[in-house]
Design a protein around this motif. Structure first.
Motif, PDB file in Angstrom:
ATOM      1  N   VAL A  48       0.828  -1.216   0.000  1.00 27.18           N
ATOM      2  CA  VAL A  48       0.000   0.000   0.000  1.00 27.18           C
ATOM      3  C   VAL A  48       0.861   1.264   0.000  1.00 27.18           C
ATOM      4  O   VAL A  48       0.382   2.340  -0.361  1.00 27.18           O
ATOM      5  N   GLN A  49       2.125   1.142   0.392  1.00 28.94           N
ATOM      6  CA  GLN A  49       3.031   2.285   0.350  1.00 28.94           C
ATOM      7  C   GLN A  49       3.685   2.447  -1.022  1.00 28.94           C
ATOM      8  O   GLN A  49       4.443   3.396  -1.232  1.00 28.94           O
ATOM      9  N   ASN A  50       3.370   1.546  -1.941  1.00 28.02           N
ATOM     10  CA  ASN A  50       3.888   1.609  -3.310  1.00 28.02           C
ATOM     11  C   ASN A  50       2.748   2.055  -4.228  1.00 28.02           C
ATOM     12  O   ASN A  50       1.806   1.303  -4.459  1.00 28.02           O
ATOM     13  N   PRO A  51       2.791   3.286  -4.765  1.00 25.14           N
ATOM     14  CA  PRO A  51       1.678   3.783  -5.579  1.00 25.14           C
ATOM     15  C   PRO A  51       1.435   2.986  -6.851  1.00 25.14           C
ATOM     16  O   PRO A  51       0.373   3.112  -7.451  1.00 25.14           O
ATOM     17  N   VAL A  52       2.422   2.174  -7.282  1.00 28.39           N
ATOM     18  CA  VAL A  52       2.272   1.421  -8.522  1.00 28.39           C
ATOM     19  C   VAL A  52       2.377  -0.082  -8.285  1.00 28.39           C
ATOM     20  O   VAL A  52       2.789  -0.841  -9.155  1.00 28.39           O
ATOM     21  N   LEU A 167      10.498   4.938  -6.344  1.00 26.39           N
ATOM     22  CA  LEU A 167      10.612   4.605  -4.926  1.00 26.39           C
ATOM     23  C   LEU A 167      11.538   3.424  -4.715  1.00 26.39           C
ATOM     24  O   LEU A 167      11.812   2.647  -5.652  1.00 26.39           O
ATOM     25  N   VAL A 168      12.006   3.294  -3.489  1.00 25.57           N
ATOM     26  CA  VAL A 168      12.779   2.141  -3.047  1.00 25.57           C
ATOM     27  C   VAL A 168      12.157   1.651  -1.751  1.00 25.57           C
ATOM     28  O   VAL A 168      11.545   2.425  -1.004  1.00 25.57           O
ATOM     29  N   GLN A 169      12.325   0.350  -1.476  1.00 23.41           N
ATOM     30  CA  GLN A 169      11.730  -0.237  -0.269  1.00 23.41           C
ATOM     31  C   GLN A 169      12.727  -1.132   0.460  1.00 23.41           C
ATOM     32  O   GLN A 169      12.500  -2.332   0.631  1.00 23.41           O
ATOM     33  N   PRO A 170      13.832  -0.549   0.937  1.00 22.83           N
ATOM     34  CA  PRO A 170      14.749  -1.342   1.761  1.00 22.83           C
ATOM     35  C   PRO A 170      14.119  -1.593   3.126  1.00 22.83           C
ATOM     36  O   PRO A 170      13.822  -0.635   3.853  1.00 22.83           O
ATOM     37  N   SER A 171      13.870  -2.834   3.470  1.00 23.19           N
ATOM     38  CA  SER A 171      13.152  -3.153   4.706  1.00 23.19           C
ATOM     39  C   SER A 171      13.843  -2.513   5.906  1.00 23.19           C
ATOM     40  O   SER A 171      15.072  -2.566   6.030  1.00 23.19           O
ATOM     41  N   PRO A 172      13.053  -1.876   6.788  1.00 22.15           N
ATOM     42  CA  PRO A 172      11.591  -1.759   6.856  1.00 22.15           C
ATOM     43  C   PRO A 172      11.055  -0.451   6.274  1.00 22.15           C
ATOM     44  O   PRO A 172       9.972  -0.013   6.646  1.00 22.15           O
ATOM     45  N   TRP A 173      11.791   0.188   5.353  1.00 21.60           N
ATOM     46  CA  TRP A 173      11.429   1.503   4.847  1.00 21.60           C
ATOM     47  C   TRP A 173      10.724   1.435   3.499  1.00 21.60           C
ATOM     48  O   TRP A 173      10.917   0.498   2.726  1.00 21.60           O
ATOM     49  N   SER A 174       9.928   2.464   3.215  1.00 20.64           N
ATOM     50  CA  SER A 174       9.439   2.771   1.868  1.00 20.64           C
ATOM     51  C   SER A 174       9.672   4.266   1.663  1.00 20.64           C
ATOM     52  O   SER A 174       9.175   5.085   2.435  1.00 20.64           O
ATOM     53  N   ILE A 175      10.443   4.606   0.624  1.00 23.54           N
ATOM     54  CA  ILE A 175      10.840   5.996   0.389  1.00 23.54           C
ATOM     55  C   ILE A 175      10.662   6.291  -1.093  1.00 23.54           C
ATOM     56  O   ILE A 175      11.159   5.541  -1.948  1.00 23.54           O
ATOM     57  N   GLY A 176       9.953   7.369  -1.420  1.00 24.16           N
ATOM     58  CA  GLY A 176       9.758   7.673  -2.827  1.00 24.16           C
ATOM     59  C   GLY A 176       9.178   9.046  -3.050  1.00 24.16           C
ATOM     60  O   GLY A 176       8.954   9.831  -2.110  1.00 24.16           O
ATOM     61  N   VAL A 177       8.934   9.344  -4.321  1.00 27.89           N
ATOM     62  CA  VAL A 177       8.357  10.626  -4.708  1.00 27.89           C
ATOM     63  C   VAL A 177       7.481  10.418  -5.933  1.00 27.89           C
ATOM     64  O   VAL A 177       7.785   9.594  -6.800  1.00 27.89           O
TER      65      VAL A 177
END
Length: 287
Positions: A48-52, A167-177
């Motif tokens: 859900v933190q990944n818009p695509v 975006l990138v999702q290195p556990s436990p993060w989700s970071i993007g624009v």
């Protein structure tokens, strides 16, 4: 994850709908979730933190704007924003994102009483790799459709422009624009030209059992506005949880954002409270 400012205004309330079950599981071991269920919630939280993501979702997002100029009024927008992924080729998917705003707009002048109705509809289509790597990306067109039921709720223009997300999702993060800029191409000649930027960065930190903390403010710029009065730049934080009710996967979150930079114009707000409840429909793995 997107809302917008400018011609459409903000909000009709979902207050009361988002009675999200934030309570912890009971101390009784029999009431605790199975490890598999907890793992599924954590996996869904990242999706859900990944818009695509290849995930069908139907978020109901309420934005409550406080301190709306000129008289510190309140504006409410309920955004109905389904996201539907479709296979495009064996290498790419098409992510279809629509935002349908239902707006309660206060009067923006001394003698106006405000209005309620449908705002302009946003539609974005991202082409994304079906098997993304460490860096997830998507590109495509964004449209702003003049569906507003009142002039105060929309732009009166058909607008289009580019959109992109990374975006990138290195556990436990989700970071993007995520960003798009739309330009009016035709419409009501008596209405102002549209040239609007939407930029949303998002940072989420995932916790056990589907919990997460997040910051996903929406920055906007009206390039046709007066110089020095074009930007709205909020800062804030929120929290959420992925959970299930009778096997229906849900994502609930609450956030608050302060508009540190905002135009000194009617319609600008000091604060925004964001409530969201999303219905999630995970897609089965394809073999």
């Amino acid at each position: 994850m997107a809302t917008r400012r400018g011609g459409v205004g903000r909000a009709w309330a979902l207050l009361g709908l988002l009675a999200t079950p934030w309570g912890a599981f009971a101390e009784d071991p029999a009431a605790a979730p199975a490890p598999e269920a907890s793992s599924q919630e954590q996996d869904l939280a990242k999706q859900v933190q990944n818009p695509v993501a290849a995930l069908i979702s139907v978020p109901l997002q309420d934005n409550l704007d406080l301190g709306v100029k000129p008289k510190d009024r309140v504006r409410n927008t309920l955004n109905i924003q389904p996201v539907v992924p479709l296979p495009l080729t064996h290498r790419f998917n098409l992510i279809n994102r629509v935002i349908l705003p239902i707006v309660a707009q206060p009067g923006l002048s001394e003698d106006s009483t405000g209005t309620f109705g449908l705002g302009d509809t946003s539609a974005t289509f991202f082409v994304v790799p079906s098997k993304p790597g460490a860096v997830i990306w998507g590109v495509g067109p964004a449209f702003l459709l003049p569906t507003a039921t009142d002039d105060a709720l929309g732009t009166g223009k058909w607008s289009v422009g580019p959109s992109a997300v990374v975006l990138v999702q290195p556990s436990p993060w989700s970071i993007g624009v995520l960003a798009n800029n739309v330009f009016s191409v035709f419409g009501d000649d008596d209405r102002a030209t549209v040239n609007q930027l939407l930029l949303q960065y998002f940072v989420s930190y995932n916790l056990p059992k589907g919990w997460y903390v997040t910051s996903a403010p929406i920055l906007t710029a009206n390039w046709e506005g007066p110089k020095g009065e074009r930007w709205t730049i909020p800062f804030g934080l929120g929290a959420g949880k992925v959970f299930s009710i009778h096997k229906q996967a849900l994502n609930g979150s609450v956030s608050a954002y302060y508009n540190a930079v905002r135009p000194d114009l009617p319609g600008a707000a000091d604060w925004q409270l964001r409530f969201q409840l999303a219905f999630l429909f995970p897609l089965g793995k394809k073999h």
